[in-house]
Design a protein around this motif. Structure first.
Motif, PDB file in Angstrom:
ATOM      1  N   ILE A  26       0.850  -1.209  -0.050  1.00 29.92           N
ATOM      2  CA  ILE A  26      -0.149  -0.244  -0.049  1.00 29.92           C
ATOM      3  C   ILE A  26       0.988   1.373   0.030  1.00 29.92           C
ATOM      4  O   ILE A  26       0.623   2.143  -0.530  1.00 29.92           O
ATOM      5  N   ALA A  27       1.870   0.942   0.827  1.00 26.78           N
ATOM      6  CA  ALA A  27       2.766   2.449   0.833  1.00 26.78           C
ATOM      7  C   ALA A  27       3.259   2.970  -0.539  1.00 26.78           C
ATOM      8  O   ALA A  27       3.597   3.967  -0.628  1.00 26.78           O
ATOM      9  N   ALA A  28       3.540   1.982  -1.398  1.00 31.94           N
ATOM     10  CA  ALA A  28       4.053   2.246  -2.775  1.00 31.94           C
ATOM     11  C   ALA A  28       3.167   2.906  -3.662  1.00 31.94           C
ATOM     12  O   ALA A  28       3.389   3.575  -4.417  1.00 31.94           O
ATOM     13  N   ILE A  29       1.591   2.940  -3.265  1.00 28.86           N
ATOM     14  CA  ILE A  29       1.016   3.418  -4.004  1.00 28.86           C
ATOM     15  C   ILE A  29       0.073   4.695  -3.558  1.00 28.86           C
ATOM     16  O   ILE A  29      -0.719   5.369  -4.229  1.00 28.86           O
ATOM     17  N   LEU A  30       0.361   4.997  -2.371  1.00 29.80           N
ATOM     18  CA  LEU A  30      -0.107   6.394  -1.845  1.00 29.80           C
ATOM     19  C   LEU A  30       0.992   7.151  -2.341  1.00 29.80           C
ATOM     20  O   LEU A  30       1.876   7.070  -2.741  1.00 29.80           O
ATOM     21  N   PRO A  31       0.330   8.494  -2.690  1.00 29.29           N
ATOM     22  CA  PRO A  31       0.767   9.503  -3.367  1.00 29.29           C
ATOM     23  C   PRO A  31       2.235   9.979  -2.822  1.00 29.29           C
ATOM     24  O   PRO A  31       2.260  10.155  -1.430  1.00 29.29           O
ATOM     25  N   SER A  32       3.196  10.061  -3.494  1.00 31.64           N
ATOM     26  CA  SER A  32       4.555  10.195  -3.160  1.00 31.64           C
ATOM     27  C   SER A  32       4.577  11.665  -2.935  1.00 31.64           C
ATOM     28  O   SER A  32       4.045  12.606  -4.082  1.00 31.64           O
ATOM     29  N   PRO A  33       5.119  12.288  -2.045  1.00 27.03           N
ATOM     30  CA  PRO A  33       5.437  13.951  -2.063  1.00 27.03           C
ATOM     31  C   PRO A  33       6.278  14.602  -2.935  1.00 27.03           C
ATOM     32  O   PRO A  33       6.609  15.466  -3.149  1.00 27.03           O
ATOM     33  N   LEU A  34       7.268  13.370  -3.354  1.00 26.37           N
ATOM     34  CA  LEU A  34       8.268  13.899  -4.453  1.00 26.37           C
ATOM     35  C   LEU A  34       7.908  12.998  -5.690  1.00 26.37           C
ATOM     36  O   LEU A  34       7.696  11.618  -5.671  1.00 26.37           O
ATOM     37  N   THR A  35       7.568  13.571  -6.837  1.00 29.57           N
ATOM     38  CA  THR A  35       7.494  12.806  -8.171  1.00 29.57           C
ATOM     39  C   THR A  35       8.360  13.360  -8.914  1.00 29.57           C
ATOM     40  O   THR A  35       8.708  14.378  -9.087  1.00 29.57           O
ATOM     41  N   THR A  36       8.492  12.453 -10.087  1.00 35.46           N
ATOM     42  CA  THR A  36       9.258  12.721 -11.430  1.00 35.46           C
ATOM     43  C   THR A  36       8.277  12.238 -12.626  1.00 35.46           C
ATOM     44  O   THR A  36       7.410  11.562 -12.509  1.00 35.46           O
ATOM     45  N   HIS A  37       8.784  12.835 -13.757  1.00 34.41           N
ATOM     46  CA  HIS A  37       8.087  12.606 -15.031  1.00 34.41           C
ATOM     47  C   HIS A  37       9.101  12.555 -16.021  1.00 34.41           C
ATOM     48  O   HIS A  37       9.712  13.733 -16.200  1.00 34.41           O
ATOM     49  N   GLN A  65       5.100  20.076   1.695  1.00 37.36           N
ATOM     50  CA  GLN A  65       4.669  20.451   0.083  1.00 37.36           C
ATOM     51  C   GLN A  65       5.078  19.375  -0.827  1.00 37.36           C
ATOM     52  O   GLN A  65       5.770  18.498  -0.549  1.00 37.36           O
ATOM     53  N   LYS A  66       4.407  19.353  -2.056  1.00 36.57           N
ATOM     54  CA  LYS A  66       4.630  18.499  -2.834  1.00 36.57           C
ATOM     55  C   LYS A  66       5.551  19.110  -3.856  1.00 36.57           C
ATOM     56  O   LYS A  66       5.674  20.215  -4.414  1.00 36.57           O
ATOM     57  N   TYR A  67       6.506  18.275  -4.255  1.00 37.56           N
ATOM     58  CA  TYR A  67       7.491  18.614  -5.461  1.00 37.56           C
ATOM     59  C   TYR A  67       7.697  17.696  -6.407  1.00 37.56           C
ATOM     60  O   TYR A  67       7.512  16.450  -6.473  1.00 37.56           O
ATOM     61  N   HIS A  68       7.534  18.116  -7.793  1.00 31.90           N
ATOM     62  CA  HIS A  68       7.510  17.555  -8.961  1.00 31.90           C
ATOM     63  C   HIS A  68       9.190  17.894  -9.639  1.00 31.90           C
ATOM     64  O   HIS A  68       9.180  19.016  -9.869  1.00 31.90           O
ATOM     65  N   VAL A  69       9.693  16.985  -9.907  1.00 33.34           N
ATOM     66  CA  VAL A  69      10.996  17.297 -10.545  1.00 33.34           C
ATOM     67  C   VAL A  69      11.012  16.225 -11.948  1.00 33.34           C
ATOM     68  O   VAL A  69      11.518  15.290 -12.013  1.00 33.34           O
ATOM     69  N   PRO A  70      10.571  17.046 -12.998  1.00 33.63           N
ATOM     70  CA  PRO A  70      10.640  16.331 -14.349  1.00 33.63           C
ATOM     71  C   PRO A  70      11.918  16.369 -15.108  1.00 33.63           C
ATOM     72  O   PRO A  70      12.557  17.305 -14.676  1.00 33.63           O
ATOM     73  N   LEU A  71      12.024  15.638 -16.076  1.00 32.41           N
ATOM     74  CA  LEU A  71      13.381  15.891 -16.926  1.00 32.41           C
ATOM     75  C   LEU A  71      12.685  15.693 -18.432  1.00 32.41           C
ATOM     76  O   LEU A  71      11.997  14.720 -18.901  1.00 32.41           O
ATOM     77  N   LEU A  72      12.971  16.460 -19.011  1.00 27.79           N
ATOM     78  CA  LEU A  72      12.495  16.729 -20.343  1.00 27.79           C
ATOM     79  C   LEU A  72      14.039  16.460 -21.065  1.00 27.79           C
ATOM     80  O   LEU A  72      14.638  17.402 -21.137  1.00 27.79           O
ATOM     81  N   LEU A  73      13.934  15.321 -22.109  1.00 30.82           N
ATOM     82  CA  LEU A  73      15.203  14.911 -22.424  1.00 30.82           C
ATOM     83  C   LEU A  73      15.178  14.518 -23.827  1.00 30.82           C
ATOM     84  O   LEU A  73      14.282  14.036 -24.485  1.00 30.82           O
ATOM     85  N   SER A  74      16.248  15.275 -24.613  1.00 28.21           N
ATOM     86  CA  SER A  74      16.466  14.679 -25.898  1.00 28.21           C
ATOM     87  C   SER A  74      18.030  14.302 -25.858  1.00 28.21           C
ATOM     88  O   SER A  74      18.630  13.989 -24.994  1.00 28.21           O
ATOM     89  N   ARG A  75      18.518  13.714 -27.172  1.00 28.95           N
ATOM     90  CA  ARG A  75      19.772  13.145 -27.206  1.00 28.95           C
ATOM     91  C   ARG A  75      21.023  14.185 -26.825  1.00 28.95           C
ATOM     92  O   ARG A  75      22.203  13.926 -26.256  1.00 28.95           O
TER      93      ARG A  75
END
Lengths: 138, 121
Positions: A20-31, A119-129
């Motif tokens: 269950i702990a793995a699917i509760l919303p994490s306060p830190l996310t990435t994309h 707070q919630k933090y989102h640390v995304p990475l937009l990546l190309s070569r």
């Protein structure tokens, strides 16, 4: 059926070992987004580290692989998420290698400071070569 | 002006403060090369960006060999000197040089809550 049970039904059917702990919303996310191809960066290995302020060493918290949507649900629990300096390490070289391409960046590390772990933090990475960007989202 | 500066560093950078729309002047940065056998980073040079956010003469042509390099930008200190906080205490860009005959431009576009980089020439 409430929303959490509905979501859990999708995830548990895929991996019965996920707790269950793995699917509760994490306060830190990435994309991770592959902006060369216009698709999510799926199956990329990432790791999260926390800086020990006394020893100045990095402690590995978790190693994960992004899902088909380029995300890692349940990255860290609310209890474990304390103020401090964190590092997210993205295995970008291996990612492009798996696609049969080269990349200018063998890996990407984003180091950031959490001052308020409520707070919630989102640390995304937009990546190309040959480029990447990141920003603080929520 | 020495010959190494006249011929231009094969690795260049340009730091832009996209929050204020100005070059990021007087930001400390350092260039490192990975020693693959020891798995440690060797410091090549430490510099401050000039008024235009650039660092001429980062590395000489003789010193520029294929390998893995890292530029560490002291972005946290930079924002602090402007009286502001930042999400990132520093930024490190790690990149691979496979052909030392080509020059390589590694800019950093940075704000308090975002940054981006690309491989230029």
């Amino acid at each position: 059926m409430n929303r959490l049970e509905h979501i859990r039904g999708h995830i548990v059917s895929a991996d019965k070992n996920m707790n269950i702990a793995a699917i509760l919303p994490s306060p830190l996310t990435t994309h991770v987004l592959n902006i060369d191809h216009g698709v999510p960066g799926a199956n990329m290995t990432i790791s999260l580290h926390h800086l020990n302020p006394i020893s100045s060493e990095w402690n590995l918290l978790t190693t994960r692989i992004t899902n088909d949507d380029g995300r890692c649900p349940g990255l860290i629990s609310k209890e474990s998420f304390i103020a401090g300096v964190y590092k997210m390490h993205f295995e970008t070289g291996k990612y492009w290698d798996a696609l049969g391409e080269t990349c200018f960046y063998p890996y990407v590390e984003v180091v950031f400071t959490i001052t308020d772990p409520l707070q919630k933090y989102h640390v995304p990475l937009l990546l190309s070569r040959f480029s990447y960007s990141t920003y603080r989202g929520s | 002006m020495g010959s190494s500066v006249k011929s231009g560093s094969p690795i260049t950078t340009h730091v832009l403060n996209t929050g204020d729309g100005v070059p990021a002047a007087r930001m400390a940065l350092s260039l490192h090369r990975l020693d693959p056998s020891m798995a440690i980073w060797n410091l090549i040079t430490t510099e401050n960006t000039n008024e235009d956010g650039r660092c001429p003469g980062l590395i000489t042509s003789d010193g520029f060999v294929p390998g893995m390099y890292k530029i560490r930008f002291e972005t946290g200190q930079y924002w602090e000197s402007l009286g502001k906080s930042s999400f990132y205490p520093y930024v490190e860009i790690v990149f691979t040089i496979s052909d030392a005959d080509q020059s390589c431009h590694v800019p950093l576009l940075v704000s308090r809550y975002s940054y981006s980089t690309y491989r230029g020439s």
